[in-house]
Design an enzyme around this catalytic site. Structure first.
Site, short mmCIF file in Angstrom:
data_model
loop_
_atom_site.label_atom_id
_atom_site.label_comp_id
_atom_site.label_asym_id
_atom_site.label_seq_id
_atom_site.Cartn_x
_atom_site.Cartn_y
_atom_site.Cartn_z
N VAL A 104 -7.13 -1.20 -0.70
CA VAL A 104 -7.79 -1.17 -2.01
C VAL A 104 -8.52 -2.48 -2.27
O VAL A 104 -9.62 -2.51 -2.82
CB VAL A 104 -6.74 -0.92 -3.13
CG1 VAL A 104 -7.39 -0.99 -4.50
CG2 VAL A 104 -6.08 0.44 -2.93
N ASP A 163 0.82 -1.22 0.00
CA ASP A 163 0.00 0.00 0.00
C ASP A 163 0.85 1.26 0.00
O ASP A 163 0.43 2.31 0.49
CB ASP A 163 -0.95 0.02 1.21
CG ASP A 163 -1.74 -1.26 1.36
OD1 ASP A 163 -2.37 -1.66 0.37
OD2 ASP A 163 -1.71 -1.87 2.45
N ARG A 198 -6.17 0.47 7.67
CA ARG A 198 -4.74 0.20 7.83
C ARG A 198 -4.24 0.74 9.16
O ARG A 198 -4.60 1.83 9.57
CB ARG A 198 -3.94 0.83 6.69
CG ARG A 198 -4.26 0.26 5.32
CD ARG A 198 -3.47 0.96 4.22
NE ARG A 198 -3.92 0.52 2.89
CZ ARG A 198 -4.14 1.32 1.87
NH1 ARG A 198 -3.95 2.62 1.99
NH2 ARG A 198 -4.53 0.84 0.71
N ARG A 246 -10.14 -2.89 4.37
CA ARG A 246 -9.79 -2.89 5.79
C ARG A 246 -9.01 -1.63 6.18
O ARG A 246 -8.20 -1.13 5.41
CB ARG A 246 -8.95 -4.13 6.14
CG ARG A 246 -9.70 -5.44 6.08
CD ARG A 246 -8.82 -6.60 6.49
NE ARG A 246 -7.76 -6.86 5.52
CZ ARG A 246 -6.86 -7.83 5.64
NH1 ARG A 246 -6.88 -8.61 6.71
NH2 ARG A 246 -5.95 -8.02 4.72
N LEU A 260 4.20 12.29 1.33
CA LEU A 260 4.85 13.23 2.24
C LEU A 260 3.84 14.28 2.73
O LEU A 260 3.92 14.75 3.87
CB LEU A 260 6.01 13.92 1.53
CG LEU A 260 6.82 14.91 2.38
CD1 LEU A 260 7.62 14.17 3.44
CD2 LEU A 260 7.73 15.76 1.51
N GLY A 317 -3.39 -4.57 -4.53
CA GLY A 317 -4.26 -3.49 -4.98
C GLY A 317 -3.46 -2.25 -5.33
O GLY A 317 -2.73 -1.73 -4.49
N HIS A 318 -3.55 -1.81 -6.57
CA HIS A 318 -2.87 -0.59 -7.01
C HIS A 318 -3.91 0.38 -7.55
O HIS A 318 -4.81 -0.01 -8.29
CB HIS A 318 -1.85 -0.90 -8.12
CG HIS A 318 -0.71 -1.74 -7.66
ND1 HIS A 318 0.17 -2.36 -8.52
CD2 HIS A 318 -0.28 -2.07 -6.42
CE1 HIS A 318 1.08 -3.02 -7.83
NE2 HIS A 318 0.82 -2.86 -6.55
N GLY A 353 1.54 2.09 -7.53
CA GLY A 353 0.83 2.37 -8.78
C GLY A 353 1.23 3.72 -9.37
O GLY A 353 1.34 3.86 -10.59
N LYS A 354 1.45 4.72 -8.51
CA LYS A 354 1.84 6.05 -8.99
C LYS A 354 3.20 6.00 -9.68
O LYS A 354 3.40 6.59 -10.75
CB LYS A 354 1.88 7.03 -7.82
CG LYS A 354 2.41 8.41 -8.21
CD LYS A 354 2.58 9.32 -7.00
CE LYS A 354 1.25 9.86 -6.54
NZ LYS A 354 0.67 10.81 -7.51
#
Length: 438
Positions: free
Chosen positions: A312, A22, A318, A316, A345, A49-50, A26-27
């Protein structure tokens, strides 16, 4: 030319999660995929999950490589991935409805990938119930996603599994093997109910839909590299969930580290070039297991709320805590990162002071390694470094020099403690919300 006089080989670029998943891989994959010809998955299943946001549209990927959002990119699901076909086709349909219409030309699936069946998912849940009922013996749930990933890799390891090539070959062979697999699982769990005939009919239909997408992925990816094509490997899960190097047994069932790229795509080690690790500016974890820098207080709640920390895949909540540099050093030791991407950040923007875990202490002594034993890891003390916060928004910053001085110091301290340079900093969800340093 290489030292032996042969032509220099093109190499694959690898993006891996450096924490417990997580992290926002993906970014970074989306950023790099704009310059790539192939984007490949090498392990895991739809327990990953992305999320990628493009022009305000949010795409969620679980089994599909997230680089598929780029129309020019071929997306390869490698042999090390385990595939639940019903949910894969459902995922395709959902993203197609959002505008992802080019997948038919771009998606390639390995003939050697193993299949996840509904019964694997049922067995996954039954195993969790067994663990929960044995708490008096010191056992407890592992917090799996119940997507059938572990049972499928178990079938693979015991050589009872079925692969894509089995489904597309002689169907009578597939039928025989499937019946045998069901019988095996029913011996373990007599209450397991499987409508064998209905499942076989369903998979006969899947075979027709799947056939145009299937390739020998080993030769396909190797051939692409030989032709000079640019290949990106997108890791799923993260190194601290790696079955060998993570916080066992609270891990996934595959190798999420750099070694999984070789086994999950059939690439030799010399075909791997840059390896980039992705880490949040803080730490999160889904499910159970030791978490040394977890903050069960208002700081943890703030990070959870500001960071929208929900899984994702599972939804749930985190668990949240300070950045753990001892963990990242272990992660780097296993993977040998060329550089790090530090995401989210901006979630720290409102804090008057920020901390990062610098070292672990056990019985008052600083550890020089990451504990293999999860029970031992749960007892370590964390030696923190405390830094002043910056208390201003970084969301629209696009150059490192424009970050507040204290935010710059935070990144430089991270680099010093982990021993790896930072190449990108994420300051928001959108494609444009990123700062390049190198």
């Amino acid at each position: 030319m290489e030292a032996n006089g042969s032509p220099a080989r093109n190499t694959a670029t690898v993006v891996l999660g450096a924490q417990w998943g997580d992290e926002g891989k993906g970014k970074i994959v989306d950023l790099l995929a704009s310059e790539m010809d192939l984007v490949c998955r090498c392990q895991g299943g739809n327990n990953a999950g992305h999320t990628v946001v493009v022009d305000g549209v949010e795409y969620d990927f679980h089994i599909l490589p997230s680089g598929i959002v780029h129309p020019h990119c071929v997306a390869v699901i490698g042999n090390g991935v385990v595939i639940h076909l019903p949910q894969m086709f459902e995922e395709i349909a959902k993203n197609e409805a959002k505008g992802l219409t080019h997948w038919r030309d771009n998606l390639k699936i390995s003939s050697r990938a193993h299949l996840v069946f509904d019964m694997h998912q049922e067995v996954d849940g039954l195993h969790e119930k067994e663990r929960e009922s044995e708490t008096s013996c010191g056992k407890k749930s592992l917090g799996t996603t119940k997507k059938g990933i572990g049972p499928t890799y178990s079938s693979k390891a015991t050589r009872n599994g079925l692969r894509v090539c089995d489904l597309l070959g002689d169907f009578s062979y597939f039928v025989e093997r499937y019946r045998s697999l069901v019988a095996l699982h029913k011996r373990m769990f007599p209450a397991l109910e499987v409508d064998v005939e209905a499942e076989l009919a369903r998979y006969a239909e899947f075979a027709a839909r799947l056939r145009p997408l299937v390739v020998d992925s080993v030769s396909y990816v190797s051939g692409a590299l030989a032709e000079g094509k640019r290949v990106l490997v997108e890791g799923a899960n993260a190194v601290m969930l790696d079955i060998d190097f993570g916080t066992y047994p609270f891990v996934t069932s595959s190798n999420c580290s750099a070694g999984g790229v070789c086994t999950g795509l059939g690439l030799p080690p010399r075909s791997i070039g840059h390896v980039y690790g992705v880490a949040k500016a803080y730490t999160t974890r889904v499910g159970v297991g030791p978490f040394p820098t977890e903050q069960l207080n208002e700081i943890g709640e703030l990070l959870q709320e500001r960071g929208a920390e929900f899984g994702v895949t599972t939804g749930r909540k985190r668990r949240c805590g300070w950045l753990d540099c001892a963990q990242l050093r272990h992660s780097n030791m296993v993977n040998g990162y060329s550089a790090l991407a530090v995401t989210k950040l901006d979630i720290l923007d409102s804090l008057a002071e920020v901390k990062m875990g610098a070292h672990y202490l056990l019985d008052g002594r600083r550890l020089d390694h990451y504990p293999a034993n999860s029970a031992e890891l749960a007892t370590v003390e964390v030696e923190y470094i405390t830094l002043a916060g910056w208390c201003t928004s970084t969301e629209h910053v696009r150059a490192f020099a424009d970050l507040p001085d204290n935010a710059q110091l935070y990144i430089r301290t991270l680099e010093r403690l982990v021993g790896v340079p930072v190449k990108w900093i994420g300051v928001g969800k959108c494609r444009e919300s990123i700062i390049g340093l190198m």
